[in-house]
Write a protein that holds these residues in place. Structure first.
Motif, PDB file in Angstrom:
ATOM      1  N   PHE A 154     -11.631   1.889  12.712  1.00 34.35           N
ATOM      2  CA  PHE A 154     -10.554   1.114  12.228  1.00 34.35           C
ATOM      3  C   PHE A 154      -9.682   0.706  13.164  1.00 34.35           C
ATOM      4  N   GLU A 155      -9.716   1.361  14.525  1.00 28.24           N
ATOM      5  CA  GLU A 155      -8.871   0.909  15.361  1.00 28.24           C
ATOM      6  C   GLU A 155      -9.321  -0.111  16.152  1.00 28.24           C
ATOM      7  N   THR A 156     -10.475  -0.596  16.127  1.00 33.07           N
ATOM      8  CA  THR A 156     -11.150  -2.062  16.558  1.00 33.07           C
ATOM      9  C   THR A 156     -10.740  -2.976  15.390  1.00 33.07           C
ATOM     10  N   VAL A 157     -10.771  -2.725  14.256  1.00 26.67           N
ATOM     11  CA  VAL A 157     -10.329  -3.705  13.234  1.00 26.67           C
ATOM     12  C   VAL A 157      -9.077  -3.873  13.228  1.00 26.67           C
ATOM     13  N   LYS A 158      -8.113  -2.763  13.473  1.00 26.84           N
ATOM     14  CA  LYS A 158      -6.596  -3.001  13.660  1.00 26.84           C
ATOM     15  C   LYS A 158      -6.518  -4.236  15.061  1.00 26.84           C
ATOM     16  N   VAL A 161      -7.148  -7.527  13.855  1.00 26.34           N
ATOM     17  CA  VAL A 161      -6.141  -8.247  13.144  1.00 26.34           C
ATOM     18  C   VAL A 161      -4.970  -8.657  13.690  1.00 26.34           C
ATOM     19  N   ASN A 162      -4.396  -7.496  14.813  1.00 30.03           N
ATOM     20  CA  ASN A 162      -3.400  -7.890  15.494  1.00 30.03           C
ATOM     21  C   ASN A 162      -3.408  -8.983  16.295  1.00 30.03           C
ATOM     22  N   ASP A 163      -4.549  -9.337  16.892  1.00 31.27           N
ATOM     23  CA  ASP A 163      -4.793 -10.277  18.094  1.00 31.27           C
ATOM     24  C   ASP A 163      -4.697 -11.734  17.156  1.00 31.27           C
ATOM     25  N   LEU A 164      -5.591 -11.543  16.123  1.00 29.88           N
ATOM     26  CA  LEU A 164      -5.328 -12.803  15.064  1.00 29.88           C
ATOM     27  C   LEU A 164      -3.967 -13.396  14.787  1.00 29.88           C
TER      28      LEU A 164
END
Length: 168
Positions: A154-158, A161-164
């Motif tokens: 989930f850290e990678t997913v977060k 999302v933050n980058d987007l």
């Protein structure tokens, strides 16, 4: 993932789905039905399903709940379960013209676990590709996250999302 671990993982998913159906006394949509449906019947099923989505009468999946919690924590304006060109999408981030889809490993044939998807999974993949095209032609960026990534990375997913959100 070793084959035994894979069997256990998806056995839990299938078992949980069956238990939920029994608990709610709701059979699967095609229970006891045989043959090929006419286009008219398929359209009626699709319309009824879309109405349920619009009325939010479906429960969120676990991975959708996790994604929703992230969006809430980021104070992002979003809409859950919306319809675009007769297709249901998971999350619309209006201010960013961004759509987020949370794809279950089993139903959407994560290639990590299903390198040779079943025919019905291939049909699901084709629908997902159509949805991607619908989103793009309507001016939306679309990002998909696998169940495995949401639950186990989930850290990678977060970060994604933050980058987007920072660049959109």
């Amino acid at each position: 993932m070793p084959i035994e671990e894979k069997k256990e993982h998806f056995g839990k998913i299938i078992s949980k789905t069956a238990k939920t159906r029994k608990k709610n006394k709701t059979p699967s949509w095609n229970s006891g039905k045989t043959g090929i449906y006419s286009e008219k019947t398929i359209e009626k099923i699709r319309a009824a399903t879309l109405k349920q989505f619009e009325n939010h009468s479906f429960q969120k999946t676990n991975i959708e709940k996790v994604m929703e919690a992230l969006l809430i924590s980021l104070k992002v304006n979003y809409k859950y379960s919306f319809i675009l060109e007769k297709r249901q999408f998971d999350f619309l981030l209006k201010d960013y013209k961004l759509i987020i889809e949370c794809d279950g490993d089993y139903w959407h044939a994560n290639p990590k676990y299903y390198p040779n998807p079943a025919t019905w999974q291939i049909d699901r993949i084709l629908i997902d590709l159509q949805k991607n095209e619908i989103a793009r032609k309507n001016g939306f960026k679309i990002i998909r996250f696998w169940e495995d990534d949401i639950l186990n990375d989930f850290e990678t997913v977060k970060c994604i999302v933050n980058d987007l959100l920072a660049t959109t």
